[in-house]
Write a protein that holds these residues in place. Structure first.
Motif, PDB file in Angstrom:
ATOM      1  N   GLN A  10       7.175  33.216  38.907  1.00  0.00           N
ATOM      2  CA  GLN A  10       6.067  34.139  39.152  1.00  0.00           C
ATOM      3  C   GLN A  10       5.297  34.430  37.871  1.00  0.00           C
ATOM      4  O   GLN A  10       4.066  34.439  37.866  1.00  0.00           O
ATOM      5  N   VAL A  11       6.017  34.651  36.800  1.00  0.00           N
ATOM      6  CA  VAL A  11       5.366  34.906  35.508  1.00  0.00           C
ATOM      7  C   VAL A  11       4.561  33.689  35.084  1.00  0.00           C
ATOM      8  O   VAL A  11       3.418  33.812  34.623  1.00  0.00           O
ATOM      9  N   PHE A  12       5.123  32.510  35.249  1.00  0.00           N
ATOM     10  CA  PHE A  12       4.406  31.288  34.892  1.00  0.00           C
ATOM     11  C   PHE A  12       3.145  31.129  35.734  1.00  0.00           C
ATOM     12  O   PHE A  12       2.071  30.821  35.208  1.00  0.00           O
ATOM     13  N   GLY A  13       3.260  31.350  37.035  1.00  0.00           N
ATOM     14  CA  GLY A  13       2.116  31.190  37.930  1.00  0.00           C
ATOM     15  C   GLY A  13       1.002  32.169  37.626  1.00  0.00           C
ATOM     16  O   GLY A  13      -0.176  31.796  37.548  1.00  0.00           O
ATOM     17  N   VAL A  18      -4.331  33.494  35.389  1.00  0.00           N
ATOM     18  CA  VAL A  18      -5.118  34.399  34.554  1.00  0.00           C
ATOM     19  C   VAL A  18      -5.728  33.650  33.375  1.00  0.00           C
ATOM     20  O   VAL A  18      -6.893  33.886  33.017  1.00  0.00           O
ATOM     21  N   THR A  19      -4.994  32.737  32.775  1.00  0.00           N
ATOM     22  CA  THR A  19      -5.515  31.967  31.655  1.00  0.00           C
ATOM     23  C   THR A  19      -6.696  31.102  32.082  1.00  0.00           C
ATOM     24  O   THR A  19      -7.737  31.077  31.415  1.00  0.00           O
ATOM     25  N   VAL A  20      -6.558  30.402  33.185  1.00  0.00           N
ATOM     26  CA  VAL A  20      -7.648  29.554  33.670  1.00  0.00           C
ATOM     27  C   VAL A  20      -8.865  30.410  34.037  1.00  0.00           C
ATOM     28  O   VAL A  20     -10.011  30.049  33.732  1.00  0.00           O
ATOM     29  N   ALA A  21      -8.645  31.551  34.667  1.00  0.00           N
ATOM     30  CA  ALA A  21      -9.752  32.435  35.036  1.00  0.00           C
ATOM     31  C   ALA A  21     -10.456  32.984  33.796  1.00  0.00           C
ATOM     32  O   ALA A  21     -11.695  33.025  33.743  1.00  0.00           O
ATOM     33  N   LEU A  22      -9.696  33.386  32.792  1.00  0.00           N
ATOM     34  CA  LEU A  22     -10.281  33.943  31.578  1.00  0.00           C
ATOM     35  C   LEU A  22     -11.094  32.894  30.823  1.00  0.00           C
ATOM     36  O   LEU A  22     -12.192  33.177  30.343  1.00  0.00           O
ATOM     37  N   VAL A  23     -10.579  31.689  30.735  1.00  0.00           N
ATOM     38  CA  VAL A  23     -11.321  30.605  30.088  1.00  0.00           C
ATOM     39  C   VAL A  23     -12.591  30.298  30.883  1.00  0.00           C
ATOM     40  O   VAL A  23     -13.657  30.050  30.307  1.00  0.00           O
ATOM     41  N   GLY A  24     -12.507  30.325  32.197  1.00  0.00           N
ATOM     42  CA  GLY A  24     -13.683  30.086  33.029  1.00  0.00           C
ATOM     43  C   GLY A  24     -14.752  31.148  32.838  1.00  0.00           C
ATOM     44  O   GLY A  24     -15.947  30.835  32.735  1.00  0.00           O
ATOM     45  N   VAL A  25     -14.355  32.409  32.778  1.00  0.00           N
ATOM     46  CA  VAL A  25     -15.314  33.499  32.572  1.00  0.00           C
ATOM     47  C   VAL A  25     -15.948  33.391  31.191  1.00  0.00           C
ATOM     48  O   VAL A  25     -17.157  33.580  31.031  1.00  0.00           O
ATOM     49  N   PHE A  26     -15.166  33.064  30.185  1.00  0.00           N
ATOM     50  CA  PHE A  26     -15.711  32.897  28.829  1.00  0.00           C
ATOM     51  C   PHE A  26     -16.696  31.731  28.789  1.00  0.00           C
ATOM     52  O   PHE A  26     -17.753  31.818  28.154  1.00  0.00           O
ATOM     53  N   CYS A  63     -19.760  38.798  31.041  1.00  0.00           N
ATOM     54  CA  CYS A  63     -18.605  37.895  30.959  1.00  0.00           C
ATOM     55  C   CYS A  63     -17.820  38.124  29.678  1.00  0.00           C
ATOM     56  O   CYS A  63     -16.587  38.171  29.699  1.00  0.00           O
ATOM     57  N   PHE A  64     -18.534  38.286  28.559  1.00  0.00           N
ATOM     58  CA  PHE A  64     -17.850  38.536  27.295  1.00  0.00           C
ATOM     59  C   PHE A  64     -17.137  39.884  27.314  1.00  0.00           C
ATOM     60  O   PHE A  64     -16.038  40.020  26.774  1.00  0.00           O
ATOM     61  N   ALA A  65     -17.743  40.894  27.940  1.00  0.00           N
ATOM     62  CA  ALA A  65     -17.104  42.208  28.041  1.00  0.00           C
ATOM     63  C   ALA A  65     -15.846  42.126  28.894  1.00  0.00           C
ATOM     64  O   ALA A  65     -14.827  42.766  28.579  1.00  0.00           O
ATOM     65  N   LEU A  66     -15.896  41.347  29.968  1.00  0.00           N
ATOM     66  CA  LEU A  66     -14.717  41.173  30.811  1.00  0.00           C
ATOM     67  C   LEU A  66     -13.590  40.485  30.035  1.00  0.00           C
ATOM     68  O   LEU A  66     -12.424  40.870  30.154  1.00  0.00           O
ATOM     69  N   CYS A  67     -13.942  39.499  29.230  1.00  0.00           N
ATOM     70  CA  CYS A  67     -12.928  38.826  28.401  1.00  0.00           C
ATOM     71  C   CYS A  67     -12.326  39.799  27.388  1.00  0.00           C
ATOM     72  O   CYS A  67     -11.107  39.823  27.187  1.00  0.00           O
ATOM     73  N   TYR A  73      -6.438  44.754  27.437  1.00  0.00           N
ATOM     74  CA  TYR A  73      -5.379  45.137  28.371  1.00  0.00           C
ATOM     75  C   TYR A  73      -4.078  44.400  28.039  1.00  0.00           C
ATOM     76  O   TYR A  73      -2.992  44.986  28.100  1.00  0.00           O
ATOM     77  N   GLY A  74      -4.178  43.131  27.671  1.00  0.00           N
ATOM     78  CA  GLY A  74      -2.998  42.379  27.273  1.00  0.00           C
ATOM     79  C   GLY A  74      -2.330  42.965  26.038  1.00  0.00           C
ATOM     80  O   GLY A  74      -1.101  43.094  25.978  1.00  0.00           O
TER      81      GLY A  74
END
Length: 80
Positions: A10-13, A18-26, A63-67, A73-74
């Motif tokens: 679950q942690v891996f998934g 989240v990583t793919v989504a964050l890179v996409g938003v950036f 998008c940058f603000a969301l990143c 948060y992390g």
């Protein structure tokens, strides 16, 4: 010592998604903030690049603000 494979999966998934989504938003932010490529004119000259309009710039900043919020948060989760 036993490993909880379900929790590890679950942690891996979640981390992967989240990583793919964050890179996409950036990436969307970079594309929105970048100047547009100039069109070559029929006579062979090239015009100057066109700056993005206000709507594209606003979307890029969002998008940058969301990143930045996701990174903050992390860090908050790690510290607390």
């Amino acid at each position: 010592m036993q490993i909880n494979w379900e929790a590890l999966g679950q942690v891996f998934g979640v981390s992967l998604v989240v990583t793919v989504a964050l890179v996409g938003v950036f990436t969307l932010g970079i594309v929105g903030a970048a100047p547009r490529k100039a069109q070559e004119q029929p006579d062979g000259t090239v015009a100057a690049p066109v700056a993005p309009n206000a709507l594209l710039r606003t979307g890029a900043y969002a998008c940058f603000a969301l990143c930045a919020a996701a990174v903050g948060y992390g860090i908050f989760l790690i510290v607390s």
